[in-house]
Scaffold this motif. Sequence first.
Motif, short mmCIF file in Angstrom:
data_model
loop_
_atom_site.label_atom_id
_atom_site.label_comp_id
_atom_site.label_asym_id
_atom_site.label_seq_id
_atom_site.Cartn_x
_atom_site.Cartn_y
_atom_site.Cartn_z
N LEU A 1 5.63 0.67 -33.17
CA LEU A 1 6.79 1.20 -32.47
C LEU A 1 7.51 2.27 -33.29
CD1 LEU A 1 8.28 -1.81 -30.58
CD2 LEU A 1 6.99 0.11 -29.71
N ILE A 2 7.44 2.14 -34.61
CA ILE A 2 8.10 3.15 -35.43
C ILE A 2 7.38 4.50 -35.26
CG2 ILE A 2 8.50 3.88 -37.81
CD1 ILE A 2 9.10 0.94 -38.44
N TYR B 1 12.95 -1.47 -26.46
CA TYR B 1 12.02 -1.45 -27.59
C TYR B 1 12.76 -1.89 -28.85
CZ TYR B 1 8.66 0.97 -24.70
OH TYR B 1 7.77 1.27 -23.71
N ARG C 1 15.70 4.89 -33.74
CA ARG C 1 15.41 5.91 -32.73
C ARG C 1 14.68 5.32 -31.53
NH1 ARG C 1 10.56 9.00 -33.61
NH2 ARG C 1 9.11 7.84 -34.91
N LEU C 2 14.47 4.02 -31.57
CA LEU C 2 13.83 3.38 -30.42
C LEU C 2 14.81 3.27 -29.26
CD1 LEU C 2 11.92 0.52 -32.20
CD2 LEU C 2 11.01 2.65 -31.32
N ARG C 3 14.25 3.29 -28.05
CA ARG C 3 15.06 3.16 -26.87
C ARG C 3 15.39 1.67 -26.64
NH1 ARG C 3 14.11 3.77 -21.47
NH2 ARG C 3 12.05 2.89 -21.83
N ILE D 1 6.04 -3.76 -35.06
CA ILE D 1 7.13 -2.91 -35.54
C ILE D 1 6.58 -1.58 -36.02
CG2 ILE D 1 8.89 -2.70 -37.34
CD1 ILE D 1 9.42 -5.65 -37.07
N VAL E 1 11.92 -5.14 -31.35
CA VAL E 1 11.75 -4.98 -32.79
C VAL E 1 12.72 -5.88 -33.55
CG1 VAL E 1 12.09 -3.39 -34.69
CG2 VAL E 1 10.76 -2.68 -32.74
N PRO F 1 7.24 5.37 -30.56
CA PRO F 1 8.39 4.60 -30.07
C PRO F 1 8.28 4.11 -28.64
CG PRO F 1 9.10 6.57 -31.20
CD PRO F 1 7.63 6.68 -31.05
N PRO G 1 14.54 2.47 -39.98
CA PRO G 1 13.36 3.00 -39.31
C PRO G 1 13.35 2.79 -37.79
CG PRO G 1 12.83 0.93 -40.38
CD PRO G 1 14.26 1.23 -40.69
N THR G 2 14.19 1.90 -37.28
CA THR G 2 14.00 1.51 -35.88
C THR G 2 15.02 2.09 -34.92
OG1 THR G 2 15.29 -0.47 -36.31
CG2 THR G 2 12.92 -0.69 -36.45
#
Lengths: 307, 375
Positions: free
Chosen positions: A291-292, B127, B122-124, A288, B131, A295, B119-120
């Motif tokens: 990825l933060i 992804y 903005r992930l595509r 995690i 998460v 991304p 926090p997450t």
Amino acid sequence: MDVLLQQLVNGLILGSLYALVALGYTMVYGILELINFAHGEIVMLGALVSVTVLGVLVAAGVPVPLALLLALAAAVLVCMATGVLVERIAYRPLRNAPRLAPLITAIGVSIVLQNLAMILWGRQYLSFPPVLAPQVYAWHGASVSNVQLLIVAVAALTMGTLLLLVQRTRLGRAMRATAQNREVAGLMGVDVNRVIAATFAVGSALAAVAGLLIASYYGIAHYNMGFLLGLKAFSAAVLGGIGNIPGALLGGLLLGVIESLGAGYIGDLTGGFLGSHYQDIFAFFILILVLIFRPSGLLGERVADRA
Amino acid sequence: MPDLLPNRFYRDPRLAWAAYAALAALLLTLPFLVDAGMGRSWVRILDFALLYVMLALGLNIVVGFAGLLDLGYVAFYAVGAYFYAILASPQLGIHLPFWALLPLGAGVACLFGVLLGAPTLRLRGDYLAIVTLGFGEIIRIFLNNLNAPFNLTNGPQGINMIDPVRIAGHSLTRPIEILGLKLPGTHTHYYLFLILTLGVIFVAIRLQGSRIGRAWAAIREDEVAAEAMGINTRNMKLLAFAMGATFGGLGGGLFAAFQGFVSPESFTLMESIMILCMVVLGGMGHIPGVILGAILVTILPELLRYIGPLQEGLIGRVAVDPADLRMLLFGVALVAVMLFRPQGLWPSPVRARELHPANPDEVRQEQEALYDAER
């Protein structure tokens, strides 16, 4: 120092196995943008088939190296056939369907394969026949067994072959072209359906090798082993940047190392509050975190935002 | 309720009222009919079906409305369930009232949703999926291990003897007599769940048509375009996460009180996947479809328990253990439904038109126009 080295060695061995499985995920994702949830079950199938064949052959008195090769061949054949069949039945008809539809069929296939294996092999754990006399080498305070070395060697050899296939052959070029742009690859004369089938075949062959190695690493095979393994391998692929082959290698190795270091040190890091059974948390937590901050994974390219 | 019924019902309000009255009568008498026809255990399954309808509608907000693939939805369900279990059981010796804990649990789940989402987001697409999946596993592993150094969750054994729902001092697990009608616990829970499910359906429908719902749809279809239209995509996505998590927490609290027992076993990744299957199988983003999907996915594995007697009838003996065959057939059913209806069993009319256009020429022109615009 000894502990650190030992955990690193363990991590790299485990990581090479994760990498092998992660490659299957990443290849399929690179071409179809599909999380092939059934891939973990293909690994499980490879493990069960190879353990069964090996057991029969060894009992029949076939010399061990030949028996190992035959077991591997059988696992590769079964897995390739299953992988291609799954693609043909469950994914190809849905290639232009809404994005989540093939995800659900992948889950369905995964359930089917798991339960099929349960019916065929039963619920008990199959143990890997003790074909190699274990021998432990000590090196700077860390110990490695001959089986572990063999596992790493086979995994490295397989991955090297894959890289050659993807980078140097006609089929590999067709795969890369299809991954870049399926329509244009088709226009350039690439038989896209064949290439996708071939991708599934290659990925499943890797899964078969991984299945045999994992069964020998843990000494057991079980119909239920595919799911968590697939999950971790997929995480490894994402960690490295999904769709990216070197990324899957890096992600797999890294996840293996993180996991074993985590298991070894998480107690010290948290002042004894969290024990080693939190090792999976450690892996997911790092995932995690990575990825933060990155991304699209460690080696993934920045992809344009498109739903 | 918009688009629950075919169009002709709107033209004739009397017909619509008759249909609603019939539906209401069916829903009110259903537990008695099922009890008489199929046995008490099926009323319990019915209760679970309602619970899953609530959960699926919650996930539908995230996946169906806003288009964010969430594979860890069960984490919020777990948070709601354990929140209630810990504060209303002998585990810590605390027994707070159900009606105070239920909204609080939903609120805590909402908070977790925001914590994960912030926090997450903005992930595509995929992804984000991994998460959320990782987050779900993290929650489960914590539940599994938080029995030391301080015994909060009682580890893998789970928490037992959780207080039941109480209405006006009466525990819902005991039979109750109203107007000479004897209602066992399964029936009273059915009515409680039915009321709450209707509430959730109402909220979901109102949300979908609201300014927020339309913003979600815009984000789902094209995030960049939505942002260009002035939608604060980050806040909207966060809101979708929070709303979905709230419903999940609500479902969790109900589950804990209904079951009287929670353990990490109930909150595995497979559970998340099952709820996702309900949403996608029924028809993503379409509320009646999702309800149908939730009911089918809950009931189908139970129906498949009759495989054993069926085998005996067909080939004279039980060839394969029905328990083994059950999930296999369920997997086959999942694949088959998606192959034949990739857009789900009951997709929204708009989706269906996109996939099966009445007029192919029109679509081609539209696509060509789009293609030109992209150049």
